[in-house]
Design an enzyme around this catalytic site. Structure first.
Site, PDB file in Angstrom:
ATOM      1  N   SER A  18       0.901  -1.324   0.000  1.00  0.00           N
ATOM      2  CA  SER A  18      -0.230   0.045   0.007  1.00  0.00           C
ATOM      3  C   SER A  18       0.620   1.270  -0.077  1.00  0.00           C
ATOM      4  O   SER A  18       1.884   1.131   0.844  1.00  0.00           O
ATOM      5  CB  SER A  18      -0.778   0.034   1.250  1.00  0.00           C
ATOM      6  OG  SER A  18      -1.845  -0.862   1.250  1.00  0.00           O
ATOM      7  N   ASP A  64     -13.808   2.224   8.723  1.00  0.00           N
ATOM      8  CA  ASP A  64     -14.508   2.277   7.600  1.00  0.00           C
ATOM      9  C   ASP A  64     -14.615   3.872   7.478  1.00  0.00           C
ATOM     10  O   ASP A  64     -15.533   4.432   8.172  1.00  0.00           O
ATOM     11  CB  ASP A  64     -15.797   1.622   7.425  1.00  0.00           C
ATOM     12  CG  ASP A  64     -16.313   1.739   6.221  1.00  0.00           C
ATOM     13  OD1 ASP A  64     -16.424   2.836   5.516  1.00  0.00           O
ATOM     14  OD2 ASP A  64     -16.847   0.851   5.606  1.00  0.00           O
ATOM     15  N   TYR A 158     -10.200   4.352 -16.398  1.00  0.00           N
ATOM     16  CA  TYR A 158     -10.204   4.949 -15.113  1.00  0.00           C
ATOM     17  C   TYR A 158     -11.607   5.473 -14.726  1.00  0.00           C
ATOM     18  O   TYR A 158     -11.901   5.743 -13.584  1.00  0.00           O
ATOM     19  CB  TYR A 158      -9.055   5.964 -14.956  1.00  0.00           C
ATOM     20  CG  TYR A 158      -8.665   6.317 -13.368  1.00  0.00           C
ATOM     21  CD1 TYR A 158      -8.253   5.305 -12.671  1.00  0.00           C
ATOM     22  CD2 TYR A 158      -8.869   7.522 -13.073  1.00  0.00           C
ATOM     23  CE1 TYR A 158      -8.010   5.674 -11.524  1.00  0.00           C
ATOM     24  CE2 TYR A 158      -8.445   8.030 -11.703  1.00  0.00           C
ATOM     25  CZ  TYR A 158      -7.799   6.907 -11.151  1.00  0.00           C
ATOM     26  OH  TYR A 158      -7.806   7.191  -9.472  1.00  0.00           O
ATOM     27  N   LYS A 165     -11.251  11.959  -8.641  1.00  0.00           N
ATOM     28  CA  LYS A 165      -9.844  12.449  -8.322  1.00  0.00           C
ATOM     29  C   LYS A 165     -10.220  13.987  -8.703  1.00  0.00           C
ATOM     30  O   LYS A 165      -9.326  14.600  -7.805  1.00  0.00           O
ATOM     31  CB  LYS A 165      -8.749  11.760  -9.070  1.00  0.00           C
ATOM     32  CG  LYS A 165      -8.618  10.304  -8.456  1.00  0.00           C
ATOM     33  CD  LYS A 165      -8.169  10.224  -7.192  1.00  0.00           C
ATOM     34  CE  LYS A 165      -7.547   8.776  -6.735  1.00  0.00           C
ATOM     35  NZ  LYS A 165      -7.522   8.818  -5.121  1.00  0.00           N
ATOM     36  N   LYS A 195       1.768  -1.096  -8.679  1.00  0.00           N
ATOM     37  CA  LYS A 195       1.145  -2.415  -8.608  1.00  0.00           C
ATOM     38  C   LYS A 195       0.504  -2.728  -7.130  1.00  0.00           C
ATOM     39  O   LYS A 195       1.265  -3.400  -6.566  1.00  0.00           O
ATOM     40  CB  LYS A 195       1.771  -3.433  -9.338  1.00  0.00           C
ATOM     41  CG  LYS A 195       1.034  -4.631  -9.739  1.00  0.00           C
ATOM     42  CD  LYS A 195       1.611  -5.486 -10.883  1.00  0.00           C
ATOM     43  CE  LYS A 195       0.781  -6.230 -11.692  1.00  0.00           C
ATOM     44  NZ  LYS A 195       1.145  -6.658 -13.074  1.00  0.00           N
ATOM     45  N   ALA A 198      -4.999  -2.117  -5.162  1.00  0.00           N
ATOM     46  CA  ALA A 198      -5.877  -1.457  -5.762  1.00  0.00           C
ATOM     47  C   ALA A 198      -5.900  -1.453  -7.222  1.00  0.00           C
ATOM     48  O   ALA A 198      -6.788  -1.297  -8.094  1.00  0.00           O
ATOM     49  CB  ALA A 198      -6.167  -0.106  -5.280  1.00  0.00           C
TER      50      ALA A 198
END
Ligand code: NAD
Ligand code: 0WE
Length: 258
Positions: A18, A64, A158, A165, A195, A198
């Site tokens: 991450s 969350d 995307y 974004k 990579k 996500a």
């Protein structure tokens, strides 16, 4: 160490790949005290193991980011762990339905659009609101989010995330304007493709990586460590004059016209 005595909350670690973990590692290296959150029980074990690998005492909270109660509980826990003060917040969270990251933009559903906007852009506002009292107690703070070039140029597939974004980058500027009076800065890093978890589910991701290798001035892709170090800069006092900014960490790819 530039960050000794400083505290940070990092939201968005799922595993060691991450981007949020790359940033956390850079902050820890520079002496910051770091707290992590994990999205749910599914990733809890992995995140707790990562945290322990650095420091068995490192605080971890379930969060969350769309759940206001969990934001409140997390900020309470962070306050208790860090003496009521927080200097830095990292928002490294995004999600869209898989079917909205392929095929025609025109097929995007209202539900998919709203879900993606809520998780990928609105949570910067809600997390910032939650962190603000702790940052005011610290005399100010620095907030960082992660964005991607798809906000301003079309990256095929995307799709709805590009719109999210764009919204996230505008949110960065409006929050920077609003929170300047509290000495709180808000910035974004626009990372090149990496990579991570996500990226794994995305068809044709390898071709995105290949295109960058072919066209970027540096002739290669960016690493999580490089994004971590740029994030560290924007979070630290070294960038005390910078707010509302989007910093590209993409081996120069975005400057190219051909
Ligand atoms: P990742 O899968 O490791 O991180 C995404 C994180 O979002 C995960 O930890 C996941 O748990 C979290 N998340 C999703 N929904 C959530 C929710 N409701 N509440 C709390 N957390 C939630 O992947 P990553 O590539 O490290 O992504 C981090 C950020 O970087 C994202 O904003 C992404 O858009 C951005 N980014 C990624 C790339 C790339 O190519 N990997 C490039 C530029 C920007
Ligand atoms: O922001 C991202 C991806 C974020 C993301 C990833 C997923 C995969 C699994 C959001 N939602 C989901 N939903 C899932 O179900 N990136 C910057 C990485 C990325 O994604 C692309 C890219 C790049 C780069 C999609 C198409 C083209 C390029």
């Amino acid at each position: 160490m530039i960050l000794s005595g400083k505290t940070a909350l990092v939201v968005g670690v799922a595993n060691k790949n991450s981007i949020a973990w790359g940033i956390a590692e850079a902050l820890l290296r520079e002496g910051a005290k770091v707290a992590l959150t994990y999205q749910n029980e599914r990733v809890e074990g992995r995140v707790r193991d990562l945290a322990k690998s650095f420091d068995p005492e490192l605080p971890c909270f379930q969060l969350d980011a769309t759940n206001d109660e969990e934001i409140a509980t997390t900020m309470k826990g962070v306050g208790e762990a860090f003496g009521g003060k927080l200097d830095m917040l990292v928002h490294s969270v995004a999600f869209a339905k898989k079917e909205d990251l392929a095929g025609g933009m025109v097929e995007t559903s209202a539900d998919g659009f709203k879900l993606a906007q809520e998780i990928s852009a609105y949570t910067l506002i809600s997390l910032t609101r939650g962190a603000l009292p702790l940052m005011q107690a610290a005399g100010g703070g620095s907030i960082l989010t992660l964005t991607y070039l798809g906000s301003e140029k079309v990256i095929p597939n995307y799709n709805v995330m590009g719109i999210c974004k764009a919204s996230l980058e505008a949110t960065t500027r409006y929050l920077a304007w609003d929170l300047g009076k509290h000495n709180v800065r808000v910035n974004a890093v626009s990372a090149g493709p990496i990579k991570t978890l996500a990226a794994r589910g995305i068809a044709g991701f390898s071709s995105v990586l290949e295109k960058v290798e072919e066209k970027a001035p540096l002739g290669r892709n960016v690493t999580t460590d490089e994004v971590g170090n740029a994030g560290l800069f924007l979070l630290s006092p070294w960038s005390s004059g910078i707010t509302g900014e989007v910093l590209y960490v993409d081996c120069g790819y975005h400057i190219m016209g051909m």
